[in-house]
Design a protein around this motif. Structure first.
Motif, PDB file in Angstrom:
ATOM      1  N   ARG A   1      -3.802  20.254 106.455  1.00  0.00           N
ATOM      2  CA  ARG A   1      -3.453  18.887 106.040  1.00  0.00           C
ATOM      3  C   ARG A   1      -4.037  18.508 104.688  1.00  0.00           C
ATOM      4  NH1 ARG A   1      -5.827  15.107 108.566  1.00  0.00           N
ATOM      5  NH2 ARG A   1      -7.236  16.375 109.775  1.00  0.00           N
ATOM      6  N   LYS A   2      -5.218  19.059 104.372  1.00  0.00           N
ATOM      7  CA  LYS A   2      -5.945  18.511 103.219  1.00  0.00           C
ATOM      8  C   LYS A   2      -6.161  19.519 102.099  1.00  0.00           C
ATOM      9  CE  LYS A   2      -8.665  14.977 105.562  1.00  0.00           C
ATOM     10  NZ  LYS A   2     -10.030  14.520 105.798  1.00  0.00           N
TER      11      LYS A   2
ATOM     12  N   ASN B   1      -4.714  20.173  99.451  1.00  0.00           N
ATOM     13  CA  ASN B   1      -4.552  19.624  98.096  1.00  0.00           C
ATOM     14  C   ASN B   1      -5.183  18.246  97.907  1.00  0.00           C
ATOM     15  OD1 ASN B   1      -3.279  21.649  96.593  1.00  0.00           O
ATOM     16  ND2 ASN B   1      -1.402  21.301  97.754  1.00  0.00           N
ATOM     17  N   VAL B   2      -5.898  17.751  98.916  1.00  0.00           N
ATOM     18  CA  VAL B   2      -6.585  16.467  98.776  1.00  0.00           C
ATOM     19  C   VAL B   2      -7.830  16.678  97.899  1.00  0.00           C
ATOM     20  CG1 VAL B   2      -7.868  14.682 100.049  1.00  0.00           C
ATOM     21  CG2 VAL B   2      -5.764  15.618 101.002  1.00  0.00           C
ATOM     22  N   ALA B   3      -8.049  15.759  96.983  1.00  0.00           N
ATOM     23  CA  ALA B   3      -9.196  15.834  96.055  1.00  0.00           C
ATOM     24  C   ALA B   3      -9.309  17.242  95.453  1.00  0.00           C
ATOM     25  CB  ALA B   3     -10.485  15.432  96.765  1.00  0.00           C
ATOM     26  N   ALA B   4      -8.181  17.762  95.008  1.00  0.00           N
ATOM     27  CA  ALA B   4      -8.132  19.154  94.535  1.00  0.00           C
ATOM     28  C   ALA B   4      -9.079  19.394  93.360  1.00  0.00           C
ATOM     29  CB  ALA B   4      -6.705  19.506  94.139  1.00  0.00           C
ATOM     30  N   LYS B   5      -9.257  18.372  92.508  1.00  0.00           N
ATOM     31  CA  LYS B   5     -10.111  18.580  91.326  1.00  0.00           C
ATOM     32  C   LYS B   5     -11.588  18.687  91.708  1.00  0.00           C
ATOM     33  CE  LYS B   5      -6.991  16.582  87.946  1.00  0.00           C
ATOM     34  NZ  LYS B   5      -5.958  15.789  88.619  1.00  0.00           N
ATOM     35  N   VAL B   6     -11.928  18.238  92.906  1.00  0.00           N
ATOM     36  CA  VAL B   6     -13.315  18.362  93.368  1.00  0.00           C
ATOM     37  C   VAL B   6     -13.466  19.590  94.252  1.00  0.00           C
ATOM     38  CG1 VAL B   6     -15.152  17.221  94.683  1.00  0.00           C
ATOM     39  CG2 VAL B   6     -13.576  15.853  93.306  1.00  0.00           C
TER      40      VAL B   6
ATOM     41  N   ILE C   1     -16.329  11.119 102.381  1.00  0.00           N
ATOM     42  CA  ILE C   1     -16.010  12.530 102.109  1.00  0.00           C
ATOM     43  C   ILE C   1     -16.058  13.289 103.432  1.00  0.00           C
ATOM     44  CG2 ILE C   1     -16.757  14.612 100.885  1.00  0.00           C
ATOM     45  CD1 ILE C   1     -18.023  12.666  98.795  1.00  0.00           C
ATOM     46  N   ASP C   2     -14.952  13.931 103.779  1.00  0.00           N
ATOM     47  CA  ASP C   2     -14.876  14.671 105.033  1.00  0.00           C
ATOM     48  C   ASP C   2     -15.709  15.954 104.888  1.00  0.00           C
ATOM     49  OD1 ASP C   2     -14.200  16.212 107.167  1.00  0.00           O
ATOM     50  OD2 ASP C   2     -12.033  16.033 106.939  1.00  0.00           O
TER      51      ASP C   2
ATOM     52  N   HIS D   1     -13.770  19.182 105.174  1.00  0.00           N
ATOM     53  CA  HIS D   1     -12.940  19.437 103.999  1.00  0.00           C
ATOM     54  C   HIS D   1     -13.792  19.881 102.810  1.00  0.00           C
ATOM     55  CE1 HIS D   1     -10.416  17.723 100.529  1.00  0.00           C
ATOM     56  NE2 HIS D   1      -9.839  18.821 100.909  1.00  0.00           N
ATOM     57  N   TYR D   2     -14.909  19.192 102.597  1.00  0.00           N
ATOM     58  CA  TYR D   2     -15.716  19.423 101.393  1.00  0.00           C
ATOM     59  C   TYR D   2     -16.639  20.646 101.528  1.00  0.00           C
ATOM     60  CZ  TYR D   2     -18.883  18.368  97.520  1.00  0.00           C
ATOM     61  OH  TYR D   2     -19.630  18.443  96.376  1.00  0.00           O
TER      62      TYR D   2
END
Lengths: 279, 246
Positions: free
Chosen positions: A50-51, A53-58, A156-157, A160-161
């Protein structure tokens, strides 16, 4: 959470003289661990799906860092290992098979021993020892110091992170390093056998190996190495992150994670042996 | 919060507070006092939406349950939380720590947020340590960095866990002055007043007629009212929170 709470109760409960109680407790702990690991693996896969591409630059720079950590940074050690493996095992096998006149089986032997088994499993063990243990310590320390709660408070998940980059990095790292290890071991093994006077040209040697390799070997090698990397990342991240820890727990959890990682990799390897046998 | 039961954050089977009835109105400045292990941090975590109540009903800005799911994330981020001790990310520099929440929320490159981060660090007298690691900075400054990290998202409500704990005199004065500015409306927040909730081991430094006080003691949450009410109260736990009171 219930599973984790039960875990702690089981681990902290006083020992008993009864063998059946001891065995029962161990079995229950095993099932709870499997349940927790399974749930964590599913959550991780869901987050990747799901994620991604979420906050891809980080997050994407973190993925690149993890690929470098679990792959590129280990390359010199793996080249050394490939040389050693080639000299110690492959070279001796090649020269012995050639000496006893069983040179025709060389390709099949190399594919079974090096391509299917030794290459992926050895890579997984080394990545587990070098990167997996560091993972548990990093994540366990972050958890114990409250950094995970801080991430959640900032929206911030943590899966994910912190977890997604490690899982992707390790899966790709184990895959790539296995390929390098296999190629390096087969090449250096032949060189060793050649210097020992094995009556075989490089063309014959690699031709035999190529003949013994089927498309299934390539597919299952990719699947197996990616699965090893995923498994190591999930086990180490689960132990470091998924349960509340104190700083003094971190070393104990690291040992537990490495043990679980070895057991699960060997179990998965056995599953692949069955898969090879039935296909 | 209505009739809320709060569990310990690290052990959800252990109840720390029962029957909490508490409402925070916009623009209020709350001080939650209590002895150690009275559940101040756990209540703050619940108020921040990081954990769910064991029982009872909890509403955030009119909404139920912002603690789970990404759909309510934007609403949850209207609340900022500053942990006691900072809980900074030790593998990043101070500037990276402050930039992370906004970079993650808006998916930005570091260069895009650099001017904003530099401005905030400057406003909080933190520019000197922007490139340092949190471990190279004294604890006094680390909690200030944590405040900057919470403010970068420009929250409407700010929850602070024991912000004056362990600070030297100069830093305590700075914090009290800065929080007062935030409450009244700081230029960083476009002069919009901020709703504040702080926890404290000691009510003394927070005495002000415009603040509201609550006491956490023996698993109970007691709304004390204004400072005048605190001064008049004969609650047996209060002398511990007002050391200078005879």
């Amino acid at each position: 959470m219930l599973a984790l709470a039960n875990h702690q109760v089981l681990r902290d409960s006083p020992g008993s003289c009864s063998y059946s109680v001891y065995l029962g407790r161990k079995l229950l702990l095993f099932f709870l661990t499997m349940h927790g690991l399974g749930a964590f693996a599913l959550i991780t896969m869901g987050v990747i799906w799901r994620k991604f591409n979420v906050a891809a630059k980080v997050v994407h720079p973190h993925i690149r860092q993890e690929i470098a950590r679990s792959g590129t940074a280990l390359l010199p050690m793996f080249l050394f290992l490939a040389l050693a493996l080639g000299f110690l095992i492959v070279g001796q096998t090649v020269s012995t098979l050639a000496r006893v006149g069983a040179g025709d089986y060389l390709g099949t032997m190399m594919v079974i021993v090096v391509v299917r088994e030794l290459g992926p499993l050895l890579t997984a063990m080394l990545v587990l020892a070098r990167v997996g243990s560091a993972n548990v310590i990093e994540l366990g320390t972050a958890r114990a110091l409250g950094e995970v709660e801080a991430l959640e408070a900032l929206g911030i998940d943590p899966v994910h992170y912190l977890i997604m980059p490690r899982v992707i990095g390790m899966a790709l790292g184990v895959f790539s390093l296995s390929i390098y290890l296999i190629i390096g071991a087969l090449t250096s093994g032949y060189l060793f056998a050649f210097f020992q006077g094995a009556p075989m040209t490089p063309g014959d040697y690699f031709h035999q190996i190529a003949d013994a390799l089927g498309w299934l070997d390539f597919a299952l090698l990719a699947l197996k190495t990616l699965a090893f990397g995923f498994l190591i990342a999930v086990v180490t991240c689960y132990n470091g992150l998924a349960q509340p820890l104190r700083l003094e727990d971190v070393s104990r959890v690291a040992v537990r994670a490495v043990t679980q990682g070895i057991i699960l990799c060997v179990t998965l390897d056995a599953f692949f042996i069955i898969l090879y046998a039935i296909t | 919060m209505q009739n809320v039961t709060v569990s310990a954050m690290r052990d959800d089977s252990f109840v720390v507070l029962k029957n909490v009835d508490w409402k925070v109105a916009p623009g209020e400045f709350w001080v939650l006092g209590g002895p150690q292990y009275s559940g101040k941090t756990d209540l703050l975590m619940l108020a921040a939406g990081l954990v769910s109540p064991v029982e009872g009903s909890c509403r955030w800005m009119g909404m139920e349950n912002v603690s789970t799911g990404d759909a309510r994330l934007a609403d949850r981020l209207r609340m900022g939380l500053v942990f006691q001790g900072g809980q900074l990310f030790n593998r990043m520099s101070i500037a990276e720590n402050v930039a992370l929440p906004i970079r993650y929320r808006d998916d930005l490159e570091p260069d895009r947020v650099a001017p904003e981060v530099a401005g905030l660090l400057d406003a909080m007298e933190l520019s000197f340590c922007a490139g340092s690691s949190p471990m190279q900075v004294a604890a006094n400054w680390r909690s200030r960095v944590a405040l900057a990290r919470a403010l970068i998202l420009k929250p409407e409500i700010l929850l602070l866990d024991n912000p004056l704990s362990g600070l030297g005199g100069r830093h305590r004065a700075w914090w009290q002055d800065f929080l007062d500015q935030l409450w009244k409306g700081h230029p960083w927040l476009d002069n919009r007043p901020l709703t504040l909730v702080v926890t404290a081991d000691d009510f003394g430094p927070w005495q002000s007629s415009s603040r509201r006080f609550a006491l956490l003691h023996d698993g109970r949450f007691q709304n004390l009212g204004s400072w005048m009410d605190v001064a008049r109260s004969s609650h047996p736990a209060l002398p511990e929170l007002l050391p200078e009171t005879p």
